[in-house]
Enzyme design. Sequence first.
Site, PDB file in Angstrom:
ATOM      1  N   ARG A  67       0.808  -1.234   0.000  1.00 33.14           N
ATOM      2  CA  ARG A  67       0.000   0.000   0.000  1.00 33.14           C
ATOM      3  C   ARG A  67       0.836   1.276   0.000  1.00 33.14           C
ATOM      4  NH1 ARG A  67      -2.993  -3.253   3.585  1.00 33.14           N
ATOM      5  NH2 ARG A  67      -4.867  -4.072   2.608  1.00 33.14           N
ATOM      6  N   LYS A 110       2.271  11.306 -11.324  1.00 33.70           N
ATOM      7  CA  LYS A 110       1.393  10.402 -12.074  1.00 33.70           C
ATOM      8  C   LYS A 110       2.172   9.134 -12.391  1.00 33.70           C
ATOM      9  CE  LYS A 110      -2.014  13.145 -14.603  1.00 33.70           C
ATOM     10  NZ  LYS A 110      -2.487  13.414 -15.993  1.00 33.70           N
ATOM     11  N   GLU A 162       8.019  17.657 -24.924  1.00 32.74           N
ATOM     12  CA  GLU A 162       7.359  17.979 -23.652  1.00 32.74           C
ATOM     13  C   GLU A 162       7.896  19.296 -23.089  1.00 32.74           C
ATOM     14  OE1 GLU A 162       4.748  16.665 -22.249  1.00 32.74           O
ATOM     15  OE2 GLU A 162       4.651  14.520 -22.626  1.00 32.74           O
ATOM     16  N   LYS A 188       6.116  22.571 -14.780  1.00 33.68           N
ATOM     17  CA  LYS A 188       5.362  21.377 -14.379  1.00 33.68           C
ATOM     18  C   LYS A 188       5.095  21.396 -12.875  1.00 33.68           C
ATOM     19  CE  LYS A 188       3.845  17.027 -14.863  1.00 33.68           C
ATOM     20  NZ  LYS A 188       4.336  15.844 -15.556  1.00 33.68           N
ATOM     21  N   GLU A 234      -5.382  16.564 -10.547  1.00 38.77           N
ATOM     22  CA  GLU A 234      -6.016  16.891 -11.822  1.00 38.77           C
ATOM     23  C   GLU A 234      -7.512  17.061 -11.709  1.00 38.77           C
ATOM     24  OE1 GLU A 234      -4.378  14.768 -15.151  1.00 38.77           O
ATOM     25  OE2 GLU A 234      -5.943  15.441 -16.491  1.00 38.77           O
ATOM     26  N   ARG A 280      -4.636  21.313 -13.771  1.00 37.45           N
ATOM     27  CA  ARG A 280      -3.556  20.424 -14.191  1.00 37.45           C
ATOM     28  C   ARG A 280      -3.784  19.869 -15.591  1.00 37.45           C
ATOM     29  NH1 ARG A 280      -0.314  15.760 -10.816  1.00 37.45           N
ATOM     30  NH2 ARG A 280       0.757  14.913 -12.608  1.00 37.45           N
ATOM     31  N   ASN A 285      -2.094  18.396 -20.533  1.00 32.55           N
ATOM     32  CA  ASN A 285      -2.476  17.401 -21.540  1.00 32.55           C
ATOM     33  C   ASN A 285      -2.511  17.966 -22.960  1.00 32.55           C
ATOM     34  OD1 ASN A 285      -2.794  15.299 -19.683  1.00 32.55           O
ATOM     35  ND2 ASN A 285      -4.850  16.005 -19.155  1.00 32.55           N
ATOM     36  N   HIS A 300      -2.199  15.743 -25.974  1.00 35.91           N
ATOM     37  CA  HIS A 300      -2.177  14.354 -25.514  1.00 35.91           C
ATOM     38  C   HIS A 300      -3.393  13.542 -25.935  1.00 35.91           C
ATOM     39  CE1 HIS A 300       1.374  15.480 -23.330  1.00 35.91           C
ATOM     40  NE2 HIS A 300       1.504  14.275 -22.820  1.00 35.91           N
ATOM     41  N   HIS A 344      -2.185  10.371 -27.604  1.00 34.45           N
ATOM     42  CA  HIS A 344      -2.441   9.033 -27.041  1.00 34.45           C
ATOM     43  C   HIS A 344      -3.164   8.137 -28.047  1.00 34.45           C
ATOM     44  CE1 HIS A 344      -2.104  10.180 -22.488  1.00 34.45           C
ATOM     45  NE2 HIS A 344      -0.930   9.997 -23.059  1.00 34.45           N
ATOM     46  N   HIS A 397       6.693   8.837 -27.704  1.00 34.54           N
ATOM     47  CA  HIS A 397       5.643   9.624 -27.051  1.00 34.54           C
ATOM     48  C   HIS A 397       5.692  11.095 -27.466  1.00 34.54           C
ATOM     49  CE1 HIS A 397       2.722  10.921 -24.134  1.00 34.54           C
ATOM     50  NE2 HIS A 397       3.590  11.741 -23.571  1.00 34.54           N
TER      51      HIS A 397
END
Lengths: 367, 367
Positions: free
Chosen positions: B123, B144, B186, B228, B238, B242, B246, B249, B253, B266
């Site tokens: 955990r 993330k 990026e 960032k 997010e 935030r 994206n 993206h 994606h 990417h």
Amino acid sequence: MRTIRVELGERSYPIHIGSGLLKNIGAYCQEAGFALRSPLLVVSDSTVAPLYLPQVEEALRSQGYQVVTHIFPAGEASKSLAVYEDVMTTAIQGGLDRHSAILALGGGVVGDLAGYVAATYMRGIGFMQIPTTILAHDSSVGGKVAVNHPLAKNMIGAFYQPAMVVYDLDTLLTLPPRQVSSGLAEAIKHGLITDEVFAYWCREHAEELLALDLEALGYALELGCSIKAKVVGNDERENGLRAVLNLGHTIGHAIEAVGGYGVFLHGEAIAIGMAGSALLAAKLGRDRAIYEETVSMLTALSLPIRLPEQYSEDDLMEAMKHDKKFKEGKMTFIIPEAIGSVSIVNDIDEQLVREVLAQLKKEDNPW
Amino acid sequence: MRTIRVELGERSYPIHIGSGLLKNIGAYCQEAGFALRSPLLVVSDSTVAPLYLPQVEEALRSQGYQVVTHIFPAGEASKSLAVYEDVMTTAIQGGLDRHSAILALGGGVVGDLAGYVAATYMRGIGFMQIPTTILAHDSSVGGKVAVNHPLAKNMIGAFYQPAMVVYDLDTLLTLPPRQVSSGLAEAIKHGLITDEVFAYWCREHAEELLALDLEALGYALELGCSIKAKVVGNDERENGLRAVLNLGHTIGHAIEAVGGYGVFLHGEAIAIGMAGSALLAAKLGRDRAIYEETVSMLTALSLPIRLPEQYSEDDLMEAMKHDKKFKEGKMTFIIPEAIGSVSIVNDIDEQLVREVLAQLKKEDNPW
């Protein structure tokens, strides 16, 4: 209906306990803030789904929710990464988005698995626990969610609080007797760690509890949930005090791991573990009466207190080494100081634990 | 050495950027508070491990740490639940306990995967990012972490902050040119969303950046990480702002999902996505000059801006429907308002996005 609040700042949530709550589950989802436009996923198992899923689906749909369901085979073996991935697939194919929520309809396995999906689907979406076993009064409160790794139980998981727990007592009436006893093991554990009066109350009312008298059961679950909620409210991520909830669990988890998950029910395994903790306490100089009282309480609830001969000490010790309660090379146990009071003891000698395991096998007198 | 702080209350952490940091990684682990008595797990991939793992292990051991390692095959295909389970197995067998930490030595795939293990092993245990690519300046900051589901990228994950990011610029000198450009995509994205001056600076210094001039690179990464960090500090999970990160993206994606992970890098995929967002902006009435400037910046960094003919609009639209940016039935895009400024627009018409995809295929003039 009784309502208990788990106080965790912005993650606080209510536990509703009562009869006939399932038929209003749609209204509870509204109360929990789940968006009507995003699909809900109800996760359940092959035992519980035939009994209660149609009613839950109907209640959700009549409230205007779009419902997706996932049913997996009942049993601890389903608390695996493979089933976790299956549920993820259903969630994606069902179009769940970041405003969706997952409802866990079932016992501890369903709650732990569905909760871990909710915690990690798109990095976390809404979650509601709808426990249908007595045991789940424990697992559904406090936000511990997980799946098992083949090498160790609950090894993969998160702390993730539900938005609400809806506990319909009517669902308990279909529980088989072993499940009833197993669930009561966690209830009496809550008494053993913090509430002497409640622990003795459980022994005195064992007969009503085993007979599923809803008045007695409602009271026991309210007390059990309250104690759990209080402990969790003080230490959400188990940095200290929360560990007291692990009474009986170090030995209990080892028994489950060695015997194979599901041979002993969870509550049965931790009952033996609690007897073991009381034996260990005696070895550390605490009053032997703690052990005598503990086993009398467990026996009254039809719970086992002896370790079967075929469980080897070597295997059990090895399993404990993979357990999370094994910290930096030393063993940590929750040790009863009296009925209703425990302490966390680090640095317990491995040899002492071995002796306790051997003594737990003795039929009559473990001394 | 430059140090940036990500401000997230009790989860705040520093990002150290500089040359020759790897040899002091043991000292950084001490600074991060990782216990000497609990084993550390270094996770890396088959590309990075031969180059830097021996040095990292040596530095950790000389500081007194016990080290376990896990190396998996390089590439996006390893960001799977299967490899996740493998790393878990190594962690258990290596005896990692709740006071252990996981170090991610590599690019974004290593960071995302190792971070998701750190977030969920028992955990959640300690975590350090040691990025070795330019692209990872983005992924290593902000918490993330995730693995891919066969149906959608980054679908399974958590928000989990590292205790520290240690960015040794020397590791960037071995990067192949495509990886350099991909990483810079990026960096310039961070300029495009909030910092016009930085975006133009990237175009002006494109040659030095592509030549891996450490002075220029250090500056670009400091700026990129700072932007960032600031965005994440204002919206860790997010819930709103935030999402501007994206930019590019949603389409990016989809390109990765349809083409297969790893066909486009990417940064290449999101470069096409950023060109697409600027086209979409023009369709929504924003200045066409935004598009012209954006593609000129991307082209200067040797990044693609065109969608290959074989990517069908149907497939891409379908992939977007599984994307997390698809919310309650409407499409959400980050739309450039000017160079250095974006807005979040919900309710974007599906047909408009289809048109943009078709136009992105046109070789010369997309209008």
